[in-house]
Design a protein around this motif. Sequence first.
Motif, PDB file in Angstrom:
ATOM      1  N   UNK A 311       2.391  -6.317   8.046  1.00 15.56           N
ATOM      2  CA  UNK A 311       1.787  -6.854   6.830  1.00 15.56           C
ATOM      3  C   UNK A 311       2.814  -6.788   5.699  1.00 15.56           C
ATOM      4  N   UNK A 312       2.830  -7.833   4.866  1.00 15.14           N
ATOM      5  CA  UNK A 312       3.607  -7.821   3.626  1.00 15.14           C
ATOM      6  C   UNK A 312       2.680  -8.189   2.480  1.00 15.14           C
ATOM      7  N   UNK A 313       2.649  -7.340   1.460  1.00 13.12           N
ATOM      8  CA  UNK A 313       1.770  -7.534   0.310  1.00 13.12           C
ATOM      9  C   UNK A 313       2.590  -7.596  -0.966  1.00 13.12           C
ATOM     10  N   UNK A 314       2.123  -8.408  -1.928  1.00 18.25           N
ATOM     11  CA  UNK A 314       2.696  -8.337  -3.264  1.00 18.25           C
ATOM     12  C   UNK A 314       1.683  -7.670  -4.203  1.00 18.25           C
ATOM     13  N   UNK A 315       2.066  -7.508  -5.454  1.00 18.71           N
ATOM     14  CA  UNK A 315       1.227  -6.763  -6.399  1.00 18.71           C
ATOM     15  C   UNK A 315      -0.107  -7.472  -6.630  1.00 18.71           C
TER      16      UNK A 315
END
Length: 563
Positions: A311-315
């Motif tokens: 998983x890659x998340x941004x703010x």
Amino acid sequence: MSTQQRRYGALAGIAAAAVAIGSAELVAVLTGARSAPLVAVGGVVVDLVPEPLKQFAIDVFGVHDKTALLVGTGVLLAGFAALIGVRTLRVPLVGYAGIALFGLVGAIAALTRPGAGAGAVLPSLVGAALAAGVLRRLRAVLVPAPWPDAPLVESTVPSLTGAREVAEREGAAGREGAAEREGAAERRESVEDRGAAERRELADREDFAEGRRRFLTGVGVTLGAAALSGFGGRWIATRRGVSDARAAVTLPAPASPAPPVPAGADLSLAQLAPYTTPNSQFYRIDTALVVPQVDPGTWQLRIHGRVRNPITLNYADLLARPLIERDITLACVSNEVGGDLIGNARWLGVPLKDLLDEAGPLDDADQVVGRSADGWTCGTPTALMRDGRDAMLAVGMNGEPLPVQHGFPVRVVVPGLYGYVSACKWVVELELTRFSDFDAYWVPRGWSPEGPIKTQSRIDTPRSRNRLTPGPVTVAGVAWAQHRGIKQVEVQVDGGPWEQATLAPSASVDTWVQWSWQWQATEGDHTLRVRATDATGETQPSQPRPVAPDGATGWHTLQLTVR
């Protein structure tokens, strides 16, 4: 070389070093604060210094340990620079070699910092080049100048050859007159020679005074320029930081708000730590000599490693998820018995269990390695992030976005674990791995791979320095056993029976609890001790143990005098 020359040489070396540091700070605005030589070398010291020395620094300086390290490094640098300046007066190449060594050490240290690129060497190299130029110019002012404590005028011996020739031509009859004329000539020559010598000495002293004025003026201008560039560089770096971005953040309301703090949880006694620790007073212990400035607009979190679905998340992704709000007490493993490296805050964040469940850890992934933006790592047992406790990726602290020094924009909070194995600030990566495959930052340095918080208690009031009089005295403090809760606190006076204290309400088992006990104090010297028992029935042990490798033990003890 005179003492005065040595002093001026040392001053020249210190001025050159100040230019190196100041100009490097200015260049580091472009290459990153961690590339500045003072910070880079300090970071290497933090990584390499023996663990007992680190703990000594924390014991002595507490949350100011980083400031103490930077000041100490600066003092050592000043001493080295002074030696360089003195040696440069006699052997210029030695001084320039010393400056080159300083630049090389700073450049290598900057390159070893996590994430450093080739540009990280620029602050040290530019600083060293400018320092060499300054030292060369100041030496040029110092070396040609005559010094008052050196011989300025050689003795003059009048020549008598001409007078003897005259006396011989005069003959015997005129010897008396010739002798008189000879004496007069000698006196005239002596007066003229003394006058010339005095004029030369006066001129030399005037030249020396002028050279000294030029030197001191040069040093003053150099130090002023160094201070301006150094503080200016720091100011520009601050202005380019993330304070404005943090101020622009609006945190969403929690989907699961924290229950109100129970009435009476805070006894509001003088000297007793408040139930909720203000952000400005919350302890800070980490390895970052400069606070990482992480832009929430570019921040990303990778959850990867031994998972089925990376998983890659941004703010924005994080803030769009359902948030929980909880009161949780954090504690540092370096906290001595009775110490203050502990605080309680209301945290807002995304449950880690939900994120890890989405990533799908493999069955043997027993460790979650958190990586900070500055490269620091900690290893948390995967099971404890998924066992139902309120472990979270925190974005808020006491009703506002995380303070920059406490991990903005995102940090990890795990109830019941010391910070060195869980509280990753400025987090940018969570890697699922195994304890057998990877040791986080503190483990090779002698600390335990797992760090559950021990049951502890502390007396906050009265304190040893207080003036006490016979009669009723309120003894109070805090006790904690995060994720287990406190069942009982007892106080002992002068080795007598243990007396049960009154516990104030608390928001949850994940926070500390305040306690109080009424003591009928009698005149004399007294010893007070406190111990706590957690909700599992385990009482904190009496035997003192140091903080390493997994937290201190023992009973907090005070010596008091009642008069």
